[in-house]
Design a protein around this motif. Structure first.
Motif, PDB file in Angstrom:
ATOM      1  N   ALA A  86       0.837  -1.208   0.000  1.00  0.00           N
ATOM      2  CA  ALA A  86       0.000   0.000   0.000  1.00  0.00           C
ATOM      3  C   ALA A  86       0.868   1.254   0.000  1.00  0.00           C
ATOM      4  N   THR A  87       1.984   1.226   0.717  1.00  0.00           N
ATOM      5  CA  THR A  87       2.863   2.394   0.764  1.00  0.00           C
ATOM      6  C   THR A  87       3.489   2.656  -0.594  1.00  0.00           C
ATOM      7  N   VAL A  88       3.934   1.613  -1.250  1.00  0.00           N
ATOM      8  CA  VAL A  88       4.522   1.775  -2.574  1.00  0.00           C
ATOM      9  C   VAL A  88       3.482   2.342  -3.542  1.00  0.00           C
ATOM     10  N   ALA A  89       2.253   1.830  -3.474  1.00  0.00           N
ATOM     11  CA  ALA A  89       1.198   2.342  -4.353  1.00  0.00           C
ATOM     12  C   ALA A  89       0.948   3.823  -4.068  1.00  0.00           C
ATOM     13  N   GLU A  90       0.965   4.190  -2.801  1.00  0.00           N
ATOM     14  CA  GLU A  90       0.759   5.603  -2.434  1.00  0.00           C
ATOM     15  C   GLU A  90       1.925   6.466  -2.930  1.00  0.00           C
ATOM     16  N   MET A  91       3.142   5.955  -2.841  1.00  0.00           N
ATOM     17  CA  MET A  91       4.312   6.712  -3.308  1.00  0.00           C
ATOM     18  C   MET A  91       4.282   6.918  -4.825  1.00  0.00           C
ATOM     19  N   LEU A  92       3.634   6.003  -5.530  1.00  0.00           N
ATOM     20  CA  LEU A  92       3.591   6.090  -6.985  1.00  0.00           C
ATOM     21  C   LEU A  92       2.507   7.040  -7.481  1.00  0.00           C
ATOM     22  N   ARG A  93       1.665   7.526  -6.577  1.00  0.00           N
ATOM     23  CA  ARG A  93       0.594   8.433  -7.000  1.00  0.00           C
ATOM     24  C   ARG A  93       1.203   9.731  -7.501  1.00  0.00           C
ATOM     25  N   GLY A  94       0.643  10.228  -8.588  1.00  0.00           N
ATOM     26  CA  GLY A  94       1.116  11.494  -9.136  1.00  0.00           C
ATOM     27  C   GLY A  94       2.381  11.351  -9.952  1.00  0.00           C
ATOM     28  N   ILE A  95       2.797  10.100 -10.208  1.00  0.00           N
ATOM     29  CA  ILE A  95       4.020   9.856 -10.986  1.00  0.00           C
ATOM     30  C   ILE A  95       3.636   9.136 -12.270  1.00  0.00           C
TER      31      ILE A  95
END
Lengths: 287, 174
Positions: A179-188
């Motif tokens: 979930a953290t990785v998915a959140e970090m990828l937002r906006g990229i």
């Protein structure tokens, strides 16, 4: 006032390098991967689940990883940071009443320390203390050796479950990684078929994980090349995870310098003759 | 004349084991530089990974350069960036004992010198440490970091200003 010649003379003493010989690694064969392009967030989660192994639960994986750590806590002190960058290697920071302790494994022995008592050492003339507790080194500043020793007495080993419960919000456990990785990828913007870096089972500091994830995206675009890659990397200064990380460290600046270089059609900033982004990005970005 | 690093790397493209000559010649120097910055335990990991990456990237080595040490130290410098917290801690601690290792320098001067290095921005700090703790010339630093020599000079110039020294450039050493 300090000058470069003084700094040269002040170079820390070094121990002789261990005797080693070079053995060329065997070439590895990789099976070709084919992915159907789907929404990046779903792909990231699906891939992360696959890496943890089919039917395994996240909790089982987290506990197994925690069991590989020293799992030390300090009674009465809060964990403020933890990062395990590889199996059997990591560090933690504890805080209490404005003081901090840093714990690192495996233990590393510094030169120049004076023994105060038992397994407690000190940098001469300072209140910086070091102790070796099992397979870990504990460092901290204390008003006295007694105060430091009192803190060390509180270091104890706990179960994997208790260790995981004590971790701060900045720690990304295997359970939270997908979930953290998915959140970090937002906006990229992501290239089609992009696969986030595989989970290795360790607990990561959020900043370090962010560098790992953002670096993987930048590397994937550089490897893809072309106008779409240039346009994607041109947005790097607005990537939310990098903006968050920029307050804490230098990694975003390194990535942005490569984004700028790609925008300049592959030349390393400053343009060293004969060297291109393609030839240097892996080392710089940690791919 | 003894084979150069470039000779060994060229040969290693067909005979991988030939890269061992580069390893034997420079592992100690890379290890020492890493040790000065992040301590003996991490130094081995950093040095080993630097050579592993160098081996993997050897096809891209500039064979007109006989000496591979700047290239290797550049790879090590990249790897050391992930250990900045450790390095900063070590510099802070070492500042307090640095004078013990040098004659004729008082403790306060030594502590301020090392502390000033720890305060430098990363780009200036890397150039300074390659110059003073790895003994690279400006041209070698430029090769190591893949930047123009002019950029090396300007970063050292700014670092000298930050360190509080007279910002007169040193003559370049070949």
């Amino acid at each position: 006032m300090p000058d470069l010649e003084l700094l040269r003379r002040l170079a820390p003493p070094v121990e002789p390098a261990p005797r080693r010989s070079f053995t060329p690694p065997r070439p590895r064969r990789r099976a070709p991967l084919v992915l159907t392009p789907i929404a990046a967030g779903v792909a990231a989660l699906a891939f992360a689940v696959a890496q943890l192994g089919g039917g395994q639960s996240f909790a089982e994986a987290a506990i197994r990883a925690a069991e590989a750590s020293p799992r030390l806590l300090v009674d009465g002190w809060d964990v403020t940071r933890v990062d395990e960058w590889d199996a059997g290697q990591g560090e933690m920071t504890f805080a209490r009443d404005g003081r901090t302790l840093e714990l690192r494994w495996p233990a590393e022995r510094d030169k120049g320390l004076e023994r105060v008592r038992g397994d407690v050492y000190r940098y001469p003339g300072s209140n910086d203390f070091t102790a070796y507790v099992g397979e870990a080194t504990v460092r901290g500043t204390a008003p006295s050796a007694d105060a430091f020793a009192e803190a060390i007495k509180r270091v104890h080993r706990v179960s994997a479950e208790e260790w995981l419960r004590a971790l701060p919000g900045s720690a990304v456990t295997p359970r939270a990684r997908a979930a953290t990785v998915a959140e970090m990828l937002r906006g990229i913007p992501l290239p089609a078929g992009f696969k986030p870096p595989a989970a290795a089972g360790e607990t990561r500091d959020r900043y370090q994980l962010g560098a790992h994830v953002a670096g993987a995206v930048a590397c994937a675009w550089i490897e893809r090349g072309g106008e779409q890659a240039r346009e994607a990397l041109a947005t790097a200064r607005s990537w939310p995870i990098l903006l968050e990380m920029n307050a804490e460290g230098d990694y975003p600046e390194v990535l942005w310098s490569y984004a700028d270089a790609v925008a300049a059609h592959g030349e390393v900033p400053g343009g060293k003759p004969g060297m291109t982004v393609e030839e240097t990005y892996r080392d710089a970005l940690g791919c | 004349m003894a084979p150069t690093d470039a000779d060994a790397i060229r040969r290693s493209l067909d005979e991988p084991a030939a890269f061992g000559a580069v390893f034997d010649r420079h592992f100690g120097a890379v290890h020492a530089f890493a040790q000065r910055r992040v301590g003996v335990t991490l130094a081995e990991e950093v040095a080993a990974e630097a050579f592993a990456r160098a081996f993997a990237a050897r096809k891209r080595y500039d064979l007109t350069q006989p000496n591979a040490l700047p290239w290797l130290l550049g790879i090590a410098t990249n790897l050391l960036r992930r250990h900045w917290r450790t390095e900063k801690r070590r510099l802070t601690a070492y500042a307090k004992v640095a004078a013990q290792h040098v004659d004729g320098v008082d403790a306060a001067t030594a502590e301020e010198a090392i502390a000033a290095v720890a305060r430098l921005p990363r780009r200036q700090r890397e150039v300074v440490l390659l110059h003073v703790w790895a003994d690279l010339s400006y041209e070698q630093i430029a090769r190591a970091l893949d930047i123009p020599v002019g950029t090396v000079r300007s970063r050292l110039h700014r670092a000298r200003g930050a360190l509080g020294t007279d910002p007169i450039l040193e003559p370049s050493r070949a």
